[in-house]
Design a protein around this motif. Structure first.
Motif, PDB file in Angstrom:
ATOM      1  N   ALA A 106      -0.293 103.651  45.767  1.00 29.18           N
ATOM      2  CA  ALA A 106      -0.644 103.538  44.340  1.00 29.18           C
ATOM      3  C   ALA A 106      -0.550 102.079  43.866  1.00 29.18           C
ATOM      4  CB  ALA A 106       0.252 104.438  43.497  1.00 29.18           C
TER       5      ALA A 106
ATOM      6  N   HIS B 100      -3.038 107.367  43.044  1.00 28.24           N
ATOM      7  CA  HIS B 100      -2.174 108.509  43.402  1.00 28.24           C
ATOM      8  C   HIS B 100      -3.009 109.781  43.573  1.00 28.24           C
ATOM      9  CE1 HIS B 100       2.021 107.392  43.327  1.00 28.24           C
ATOM     10  NE2 HIS B 100       2.030 106.973  42.071  1.00 28.24           N
TER      11      HIS B 100
ATOM     12  N   GLU C  78       4.049 105.718  46.664  1.00 25.92           N
ATOM     13  CA  GLU C  78       4.104 104.603  45.712  1.00 25.92           C
ATOM     14  C   GLU C  78       3.469 103.338  46.298  1.00 25.92           C
ATOM     15  OE1 GLU C  78       4.613 104.714  42.634  1.00 25.92           O
ATOM     16  OE2 GLU C  78       5.233 106.800  42.661  1.00 25.92           O
TER      17      GLU C  78
ATOM     18  N   HIS D 223      -3.334 102.680  39.069  1.00 26.01           N
ATOM     19  CA  HIS D 223      -2.185 103.190  39.827  1.00 26.01           C
ATOM     20  C   HIS D 223      -2.235 104.721  39.888  1.00 26.01           C
ATOM     21  CE1 HIS D 223       2.190 102.889  41.047  1.00 26.01           C
ATOM     22  NE2 HIS D 223       2.168 104.133  40.599  1.00 26.01           N
TER      23      HIS D 223
HETATM   24 ZN   LIG Z   1       3.472 105.784  41.031  1.00 27.42          ZN
END
Ligand SMILES: [Zn+2]
Length: 285
Positions: free
Chosen positions: A152, A130, A149, A126
């Motif tokens: 990610a 990002h 988000e 994750h």
């Molecule tokens: Zn995040």
């Protein structure tokens, strides 16, 4: 007086973090990462260094970032700090008590602690996603939270099937949020026990549902939809157009302008995006 207190705190924090960084850190260097860890945690740190390189390869290929990969080599390697336990991590990162890891985009480091499979299977990829995404899209300007988000979570391949199922269930029970709601709400400021009214995603803009959600439901739905929207754009139109779209939003363009620029013949309005996305969710197995 206040200045003296702040100064004291600042000096304390500075020396506090220095004593962490200088004393017991050991390191493992790989092609794109330096993993910092404490002697007792060598085995965990080795798993982290292997997993990080594997994730780097898959995410970079899927996002089309490969030809830029020199950015992460030599002195530009991403640093991963593995603290011995949750408390030590919280002290060093100054995050909220529910936080288990974080990434700093501009200084390119990830911080977490020794906590087993959830870190190796979920959080590490994750945070790496990002960092790759922000590196690729660029730092000037902001991208909407759902985009950041969404990508990610999309990087967490192990959870894709589960999340896709959950979104489909939300769509069937007509509990998805409209795209306008996703652009307007700042979920970071929503409290769990808040009651929030938002517009739902339904048939067309004239037939909007109004949803009443608890704060935690809203946040969960928002995150799932963020994942779903990014998956839809990536699967249907590919990574290259997705990056073009993201850069438009980063430059402050509206969703409509960004769509018309990145998907000129396929999606020309928010209505069309919502319609095609909804259909995609409902027809997925
Ligand atoms: Zn995040």
């Amino acid at each position: 007086m206040k200045i003296i207190i702040y100064l004291t705190i600042a000096i304390f924090l500075l020396f506090g973090s220095l004593s962490y960084s200088q004393s017991q850190w050991e390191q493992i260097r790989t092609e794109h990462f330096i993993v910092y860890f404490y002697t007792d945690n060598q085995e965990f740190a080795e798993s982290v260094s292997v997993a990080a390189e594997e994730y780097y390869d898959t995410v970079a290929v899927e996002l089309g970032y490969v030809r830029y990969s020199n950015f992460w080599k030599w002195d530009k390697r991403v640093k991963i700090y593995i603290y011995p336990d949750h408390n030590a991590y919280l002290l060093a990162s100054h995050q909220q008590s529910w936080s288990h890891g974080m990434a700093n985009y501009t200084q390119k480091y990830i911080m977490s602690y020794v906590w087993g499979h959830d870190f190796l299977d979920r959080l590490l990829v994750h945070e790496i996603t990002h960092l790759i995404f922000r590196d690729f899209v660029g730092f000037k300007g902001e991208v909407p939270l759902w985009l950041d988000e969404g990508i990610a979570q999309w990087g967490e391949k192990n959870a894709r099937v589960l999340r896709t199922d959950m979104v489909k269930k939300l769509a069937i029970s007509k509990r998805l949020l409209s795209l306008d709601a996703m652009m307007q709400i700042d979920v970071r400021s929503v409290q769990n026990d808040n009651k929030v009214k938002v517009t739902g995603l339904y048939e067309d803009r004239k037939n909007r549902l109004i949803l009443q959600l608890r704060g935690d439901e809203l946040v969960n739905t928002y995150y799932l939809q963020a994942f779903s929207l990014v998956s839809f754009l990536m699967n249907r139109f590919g990574a290259e157009d997705f990056i073009v779209f993201s850069r438009q939003l980063r430059d402050g363009k509206t969703i409509t302008e960004a769509l018309q620029f990145a998907y000129p013949t396929q999606i020309r309005s928010i209505d069309q995006l919502e319609g095609k996305w909804r259909e995609h969710i409902l027809t997925q197995d």
